[in-house]
Design a protein around this motif. Structure first.
Motif, PDB file in Angstrom:
ATOM      1  N   VAL A 174       0.855  -1.083   0.406  1.00 14.93           N
ATOM      2  CA  VAL A 174       0.535  -0.127  -0.309  1.00 14.93           C
ATOM      3  C   VAL A 174       0.873   1.117  -0.028  1.00 14.93           C
ATOM      4  O   VAL A 174       0.916   2.556  -0.739  1.00 14.93           O
ATOM      5  CB  VAL A 174      -0.872   0.170   0.962  1.00 14.93           C
ATOM      6  CG1 VAL A 174      -1.721   1.517   1.310  1.00 14.93           C
ATOM      7  CG2 VAL A 174      -2.212  -1.208   0.946  1.00 14.93           C
ATOM      8  N   ALA A 175       1.505   1.309   0.784  1.00 17.97           N
ATOM      9  CA  ALA A 175       3.164   2.391   0.987  1.00 17.97           C
ATOM     10  C   ALA A 175       3.740   2.612  -0.549  1.00 17.97           C
ATOM     11  O   ALA A 175       3.607   3.809  -1.262  1.00 17.97           O
ATOM     12  CB  ALA A 175       3.820   2.310   1.852  1.00 17.97           C
ATOM     13  N   ALA A 176       3.995   1.642  -1.412  1.00 17.11           N
ATOM     14  CA  ALA A 176       4.593   1.768  -2.052  1.00 17.11           C
ATOM     15  C   ALA A 176       4.398   2.197  -3.266  1.00 17.11           C
ATOM     16  O   ALA A 176       3.927   2.666  -4.222  1.00 17.11           O
ATOM     17  CB  ALA A 176       4.697   0.029  -3.047  1.00 17.11           C
ATOM     18  N   LEU A 177       2.574   1.803  -3.605  1.00 12.10           N
ATOM     19  CA  LEU A 177       1.261   2.714  -4.122  1.00 12.10           C
ATOM     20  C   LEU A 177       1.076   4.300  -4.213  1.00 12.10           C
ATOM     21  O   LEU A 177       1.029   4.907  -5.543  1.00 12.10           O
ATOM     22  CB  LEU A 177      -0.377   1.769  -4.009  1.00 12.10           C
ATOM     23  CG  LEU A 177      -0.043   0.399  -4.740  1.00 12.10           C
ATOM     24  CD1 LEU A 177      -1.027  -0.382  -4.266  1.00 12.10           C
ATOM     25  CD2 LEU A 177      -0.246   0.526  -6.484  1.00 12.10           C
ATOM     26  N   ARG A 178       1.401   4.405  -2.884  1.00  9.91           N
ATOM     27  CA  ARG A 178       0.806   5.824  -2.292  1.00  9.91           C
ATOM     28  C   ARG A 178       2.469   6.541  -2.927  1.00  9.91           C
ATOM     29  O   ARG A 178       1.543   7.594  -3.320  1.00  9.91           O
ATOM     30  CB  ARG A 178       1.395   6.118  -1.064  1.00  9.91           C
ATOM     31  CG  ARG A 178       0.833   7.183   0.044  1.00  9.91           C
ATOM     32  CD  ARG A 178       1.513   7.200   1.116  1.00  9.91           C
ATOM     33  NE  ARG A 178       3.004   6.599   1.495  1.00  9.91           N
ATOM     34  CZ  ARG A 178       3.727   5.953   2.149  1.00  9.91           C
ATOM     35  NH1 ARG A 178       2.486   5.772   3.043  1.00  9.91           N
ATOM     36  NH2 ARG A 178       4.583   5.404   2.377  1.00  9.91           N
ATOM     37  N   ASP A 179       3.376   5.668  -3.055  1.00  2.00           N
ATOM     38  CA  ASP A 179       4.241   7.173  -3.354  1.00  2.00           C
ATOM     39  C   ASP A 179       4.161   6.988  -4.694  1.00  2.00           C
ATOM     40  O   ASP A 179       4.874   8.168  -5.570  1.00  2.00           O
ATOM     41  CB  ASP A 179       5.656   6.365  -2.460  1.00  2.00           C
ATOM     42  CG  ASP A 179       6.099   5.599  -1.250  1.00  2.00           C
ATOM     43  OD1 ASP A 179       5.492   6.333  -0.392  1.00  2.00           O
ATOM     44  OD2 ASP A 179       6.958   5.329  -1.080  1.00  2.00           O
TER      45      ASP A 179
END
Length: 272
Positions: A174-179
């Motif tokens: 989820v953090a990778a998508l956010r970034d």
């Protein structure tokens, strides 16, 4: 078992599918007896599962309308499942014909059926990919061509994170998508939790056991654990709440009337 035309070759139709069970809960027709049997078994422990799924879809539609009201008309729906009536592209394009919707799922049945439903729709695509490999999603040719990642996107993770175990590190995905998303993007989440279910933890655990037995573990997380998926986002009011409590269309909306509709937590966050 006879294979219907919509079921792609190469899949084992003797094994229950989470996507097809969800379709059954919502009253759809793209499921097999093996899916219905597993769903009925889950409902023996939690008979209000269809009500919970309906509340989940009602929240999703409200979140899509909210995004459009905020000027966001690009949607990335990961774990989209089998498209049934009132899906993201129908809601979004019904309000804004120029809205773009990229669906993503790793279930070949969901992908095949989505391709049929979306045929001729230039504003929507379906990609075969897995949330656990986020780079593959945004690097997918169809997704990359449809969505402009320099503009805000509404990322929908609706009823999918609870099927990813902690050992697969869903927070990093989820953090990778956010970034990779532009500032102003939205994160839309629903997640199963013991909180709000009108049953004891032991009773609800029977349903969890059914999903464990079909090798699709259902991970019930706490509100605090679910809130960690929103790291890097500012929660939109009213924050993390039971699904019917997130900006209901009216206090007397149908999903507010059944206690099982409160069997899940929902929230929307905005990337700074």
């Amino acid at each position: 078992m006879e294979r219907p035309a919509w079921a792609p070759q190469g899949i084992d139709i003797s094994v229950p599918s989470v996507s097809r069970m969800y379709d059954f809960y919502l009253g759809g027709s793209h499921n097999f007896e093996v899916d219905r049997e597993a769903a009925r078994k889950a409902m023996e422990f939690m008979p209000g599962l269809p009500k919970a799924m309906q509340a989940n879809r009602a929240f999703m539609r409200r979140a899509v309308r909210y995004a459009l009201g905020e000027g966001i008309n690009q949607f990335l729906d990961i774990g989209s499942g089998i498209p049934t009536f009132g899906n993201v592209h129908e809601v979004a394009q019904g309000i804004d014909p120029d809205a773009k919707v990229a669906y993503v799922d790793h279930d070949p049945v969901a992908v095949a059926h989505s391709q049929a439903v979306l045929e001729g729709n230039e504003g929507a695509v379906i990609a075969a990919a897995d949330l656990r490999r986020p780079a593959e999603i945004l690097e997918n040719a169809e997704v990359a061509e449809l969505l402009d990642l320099d503009r805000p996107v509404a990322l929908l993770l609706v009823a999918v994170l609870h099927f990813i175990e902690d050992s697969d590190d869903p927070r990093s995905a989820v953090a990778a998508l956010r970034d990779m998303l532009a500032p102003g993007s939205l994160l839309v989440v629903t997640h199963a939790a013991y909180e709000g279910i009108p049953l004891t933890r032991e009773e609800a655990g029977g349903t969890v056991g059914v999903y464990q037995n079909i090798r699709n573990p259902l991970v019930m997380r706490t509100r605090e654990e679910i809130s960690s998926f929103f790291d890097g986002y500012e929660l939109v009011e009213p924050g993390l709440v039971a699904m019917p409590q997130w900006r209901p269309d009216s206090p007397t909306a149908p999903e507010n009337e059944d206690p099982y509709a409160f069997s899940g937590i929902a929230g929307v966050g905005r990337k700074a």
